[in-house]
Design an enzyme around this catalytic site. Sequence first.
Site, PDB file in Angstrom:
ATOM      1  N   LYS A 127       0.844  -1.202   0.000  1.00 38.04           N
ATOM      2  CA  LYS A 127       0.000   0.000   0.000  1.00 38.04           C
ATOM      3  C   LYS A 127       0.877   1.249   0.000  1.00 38.04           C
ATOM      4  CE  LYS A 127      -3.843  -2.349   2.202  1.00 38.04           C
ATOM      5  NZ  LYS A 127      -4.493  -2.733   3.457  1.00 38.04           N
ATOM      6  N   GLN A 144      -4.361  -1.143   9.729  1.00 37.10           N
ATOM      7  CA  GLN A 144      -4.349  -2.486   9.119  1.00 37.10           C
ATOM      8  C   GLN A 144      -5.004  -3.506  10.054  1.00 37.10           C
ATOM      9  OE1 GLN A 144      -3.275  -3.240   5.947  1.00 37.10           O
ATOM     10  NE2 GLN A 144      -4.007  -5.309   6.325  1.00 37.10           N
ATOM     11  N   ASP A 174     -10.711   3.399   4.135  1.00 36.17           N
ATOM     12  CA  ASP A 174     -11.049   1.972   4.068  1.00 36.17           C
ATOM     13  C   ASP A 174     -12.571   1.793   4.013  1.00 36.17           C
ATOM     14  OD1 ASP A 174      -9.349  -0.105   3.805  1.00 36.17           O
ATOM     15  OD2 ASP A 174      -8.952  -0.401   5.943  1.00 36.17           O
TER      16      ASP A 174
END
Length: 284
Positions: free
Chosen positions: A54, A98, A121
Amino acid sequence: MAARLIDGKAIAASVRAEVREKAAELAARTGVRPGLTVVLVGDDPASRVYVRNKGKAADEAGFVSRQIDLPADTKEPELLEVVARLNADPSVHGILVQLPLPKHIDAKKVIEAIDPRKDVDGLHPVNAGLLFTGGAGFIPCTPYGILRMLDHEKVELKGKHAVVVGRSNLVGKPAAMLLLSRHATVTICHSRTEDLPSVVRTGDVVVAAVGRGGMIRGSWIKPGAVVIDVGMNRDAAGKLCGDVAFEEARQTAGAITPVPGGVGPMTIAMLLQNTCEAALRALS
Ligand code: NDP
């Protein structure tokens, strides 16, 4: 005839090129580069790879990319403090914590602490609610990537039957909402669904997000169906494989995504797209 392969890698590359251009335009106009900060707690090897990818993708898009590494024994209040600091930092447009988090941390609480405007997200309840009600929030990257692939492939969704296998907040549920927003008739399946093969057989579009390698067999696929395989599993030989028995399903499907090279690359591309959008919104 074998199914057409949907090349997620190529579609993701075009999304990433588009985002890079948008970010350059934004920087030229305002002097601001989109900022993405990824927080990694602990040292799960898979998470470490995802986070590295990422960060690399964000760098390539011309973003200001940062990574915060915290030890596995980080206490929940410490993590919440980091999130609060990132919420208050105007150079950070996107925050990604994460998952999974270590068991002693309540992931729900952490997600809810992220400013929804920086929740690239798309997991904050505000963004989930906006997706549900048709508002302009942030859409979780994997389902957003699925929709983008279907659009790229010009798959007709209106009036079609879409069968989503899996009902997680991360993939199944938002994928179903997106398909519904495009006027598909949507069935959501899960571990208690009775006679799953028969239900899947009615799908013009099948989205498999289960986490069980090769579970969805070729004989379950309606001839000509579009099959999107979200699964990322390891087979007995340790090779990456999807939730769909690919070699079988490609004999019946009209189009199918491979694993790897299907949905996976799209997830990162849509994270960049969301972060760029967050920066644009912050400046407007
Ligand atoms: P979850 O474990 O959160 O959800 C799995 C879903 O599958 C659940 O809803 C579960 O049902 C359902 N399920 C489990 N077993 C069966 C069964 N035998 N029959 C029918 N349904 C079943 O997983 P995620 O949604 O997070 O991820 C799904 C897969 O996608 C995983 O392989 C993951 O690695 C992959 N993934 C890939 C991404 C990418 O970028 N390519 C991104 C995110 C995930 P129930 O709710 O009843 O338990």
